[in-house]
Scaffold this motif. Structure first.
Motif, short mmCIF file in Angstrom:
data_model
loop_
_atom_site.label_atom_id
_atom_site.label_comp_id
_atom_site.label_asym_id
_atom_site.label_seq_id
_atom_site.Cartn_x
_atom_site.Cartn_y
_atom_site.Cartn_z
N SER A 1 8.44 1.84 -3.91
CA SER A 1 7.76 1.87 -2.62
C SER A 1 6.52 2.76 -2.66
N LYS A 2 6.62 3.90 -3.30
CA LYS A 2 5.48 4.80 -3.41
C LYS A 2 4.35 4.14 -4.21
N ARG B 1 3.75 0.88 -4.56
CA ARG B 1 3.17 -0.23 -3.80
C ARG B 1 2.34 0.25 -2.62
N ALA B 2 2.69 1.41 -2.05
CA ALA B 2 1.97 1.93 -0.89
C ALA B 2 0.67 2.62 -1.27
N SER B 3 0.52 3.04 -2.51
CA SER B 3 -0.68 3.79 -2.91
C SER B 3 -1.86 2.86 -3.15
#
Length: 140
Positions: A78-79, A81-83
């Motif tokens: 998740s981290k 993909r969110a960056s």
């Protein structure tokens, strides 16, 4: 066998099959790859990413290599993909496993949030490093 077992446990897999590196004192690397998710058994591509890296030091040569990033936890995936621009070392610690030696899937490696496996090294540039590397999502 090691990679198959890792993919069975991973939340996601970023496959970077063609990374081209070159340098003489100052070096650079570039490649593109695809992110696939474990929850759909890696059937379809979720996103595309580019890889860019730079290095400085005692180096000379050209190399083509590939690597795979196994996201062992949902939070690390998740981290990533969110960056906007995910940098190895700054945004996350990546454990590097070179397929040149026999790797056993032990608890030390399996408990790391992101594990990188280097493969298909061809050329004359020694070493395997992902430090100073940045992954950027390619908008399609």
């Amino acid at each position: 066998p090691f990679s198959r077992e890792m993919s069975g446990r991973a939340a996601g897999l970023l496959m970077m099959p063609g990374i081209y590196k070159g340098g003489f004192i100052v070096g650079g690397a570039y490649g593109e790859g695809a992110l696939r998710l474990g929850r759909d058994q890696y059937r379809q591509t979720a996103d595309y990413y580019s890889f860019a890296g730079a290095s400085f030091g005692f180096q000379a040569g050209l190399q083509k290599t590939g690597h795979a990033l196994f996201f062992m936890t949902e939070s690390s995936l998740s981290k990533f993909r969110a960056s906007q621009n995910f940098e190895v070392g700054a945004d996350a610690e990546v454990t590097l496993v070179d397929t040149g030696f026999k790797a056993d899937l032990n608890t030390t490696i399996a408990q790391k949030p992101i594990v990188a496996v280097v493969f298909d090294q061809k050329g004359l540039l020694a070493g395997a490093s992902l430090e100073g590397a940045k992954y950027t999502r390619i908008i399609t």
